[in-house]
Design an enzyme around this catalytic site. Structure first.
Site, short mmCIF file in Angstrom:
data_model
loop_
_atom_site.label_atom_id
_atom_site.label_comp_id
_atom_site.label_asym_id
_atom_site.label_seq_id
_atom_site.Cartn_x
_atom_site.Cartn_y
_atom_site.Cartn_z
N ARG A 131 -35.90 -7.69 1.78
CA ARG A 131 -36.24 -7.05 3.05
C ARG A 131 -35.94 -8.01 4.19
NH1 ARG A 131 -42.25 -5.03 1.72
NH2 ARG A 131 -42.24 -7.06 0.70
N ARG A 187 -34.58 -18.78 7.48
CA ARG A 187 -34.48 -19.25 8.85
C ARG A 187 -35.34 -20.50 9.08
NH1 ARG A 187 -36.35 -14.48 12.20
NH2 ARG A 187 -36.11 -16.01 13.88
N ASP A 191 -35.21 -9.68 7.88
CA ASP A 191 -35.98 -9.65 9.12
C ASP A 191 -35.18 -9.03 10.26
OD1 ASP A 191 -38.02 -10.98 7.82
OD2 ASP A 191 -37.39 -12.96 8.51
#
Length: 300
Positions: free
Chosen positions: A73, A234, A75
Site C-alpha cells: 500500500r 522514504r 503512500d
C-alpha cells in the site's frame, strides 16, 4: 469453503480449482501508476486513491462490488511500475463481463485489459490480468518488494519530463559515506525508528538491499526487503541522505536500530522520487506455505 473467524474473506485462496462448481475466481493484476495526484493506494473517503479508481472501474465491468488487495500500500505521491494486486470475482460475473472472442495471440483476459484502458484515468494502468494460481495472495504470498528512489544533483534541478518522478537535490552527497551507513542497516532488524506506527503491526523486517548508484547527475537508491512498514523506504532514504550531506556520521544509522519508535532526528525523503518496481513470488506450489510464514508475527 468458509473463512475462519480470524480470516477475512478477501484473504481466502482462489476457489477456482478447475473442476466442479466455482463460486469465485481470483485474478492477479499487474499495475502501474503515477502517484502524484493520488492520496496513496488505499481507499480513503473523500480522497482520490489508486485502489479507489481501480475498484470503481472493475465494479463497473463486472457489475458487482469489487475490492482489490495489493502487495504494497504505497503512500501519497509514490509511484509504481510493478505493483501487484488480486481481486475475487464471482464466476458468473467473469463469464458475462466481456465477450469470449479474442484477437489472434490474445491471452484470456486481454480484452478485459483493453476495456479497463478505456475506463481508467491515464495515470493508472492495469498492465496484465491472469487467473491467479491456487494459494496466491498479492500481499501474503510475496517474497520481497523492490523499490527505487531517484535524485537529481543537476544544478538546474530535474528535466521537465521527469519532474514528477525524480527529486531535485541541491546539496552535494558523499556516496561512500552513504554506502557505509546503508550497510549498517541491511539484515533482519527492528526498523521502528524508520516506521510510522500502526496498532498491532510489527516493525521487524529483513532489509536485503540498500545500495546507491550514481550516473551523471542522477543518484538512485535500490531498496529491497521482504516487506516494508509504513513510511519505511522514504525514512531509510532520508536518514542516509543526512549522512551523505555530512550532517550525521556513517555509524549513526546503526544506533537507530536500537530505538523503539519513529526517530525525530531526520526527515523522510519526499515522495516523488520513490517507485515500487517489482514484487517477487515463490513458485506456485510454494504459495500456500509462504502465506503461512508471512502471517506469523515475527520477533528478533
Amino acid at each position: 469453503m468458509k473463512p475462519s473467524p480470524n480470516q477475512a474473506l478477501n484473504d481466502m485462496p482462489a476457489i477456482d480449482s478447475g473442476g466442479g462448481h466455482v463460486a469465485s475466481i481470483r485474478l492477479r493484476l499487474d499495475v502501474a501508476y503515477d502517484g502524484t495526484d493520488f492520496a496513496g493506494w488505499a481507499v480513503q473517503i473523500g480522497q482520490r486513491t489508486v485502489a479507489g479508481v481501480i475498484d470503481e472501474a472493475l465494479s463497473t465491468v463486472f457489475r458487482t462490488p469489487v475490492v482489490t488487495r495489493t502487495a504494497g500500500r504505497t503512500d501519497t505521491g509514490v509511484h509504481a511500475t510493478g505493483q501487484v494486486a488480486h481481486v475475487d470475482i464471482p464466476a458468473d460475473a467473469v463469464a458475462h463481463a466481456y465477450p469470449r472472442t479474442t484477437r489472434p495471440g490474445d491471452a484470456e483476459f486481454t480484452p478485459l485489459v483493453r476495456r479497463l484502458a478505456r475506463l481508467l484515468p491515464t495515470d493508472v494502468r492495469i498492465r496484465d490480468i491472469i487467473r491467479a494460481p491456487a494459494g496466491f495472495d498479492a500481499r501474503f504470498s510475496a517474497l520481497r518488494r523492490h523499490y527505487t528512489y531517484r535524485l537529481s544533483l543537476a544544478p538546474y534541478g530535474v528535466e521537465p519530463s521527469e519532474a514528477r518522478f525524480v527529486t531535485p537535490w541541491s546539496k552535494s552527497l558523499d556516496l561512500d559515506a552513504m554506502a557505509a551507513a546503508s550497510r549498517e542497516l541491511v539484515g533482519l532488524n527492528d526498523f521502528a525508528a524508520f516506521c510510522r506506527p500502526r496498532p498491532g503491526a510489527t516493525t521487524i523486517r529483513d532489509l536485503q538491499r540498500l545500495e546507491w548508484v550514481r550516473d551523471g547527475h542522477y543518484v538512485t537508491a535500490y531498496v529491497t526487503a521482504d516487506a516494508f512498514c509504513w513510511n519505511m523506504v522514504r525514512s531509510l532514504v532520508g536518514a542516509i541522505l543526512a549522512v551523505g550531506e555530512g550532517r550525521r556520521s556513517a555509524d549513526w544509522t546503526a544506533g537507530l536500530l536500537g530505538e523503539s519508535s519513529r526517530s525525530s532526528d531526520f526527515a523522510a525523503a519526499p515522495a516523488r522520487g520513490l517507485t515500487l518496481v517489482q514484487v517477487d513470488y515463490p513458485p506456485d506450489d510454494q504459495l500456500a506455505g509462504r502465506n503461512t510464514v508471512t502471517r506469523d508475527l515475527r520477533t528478533l
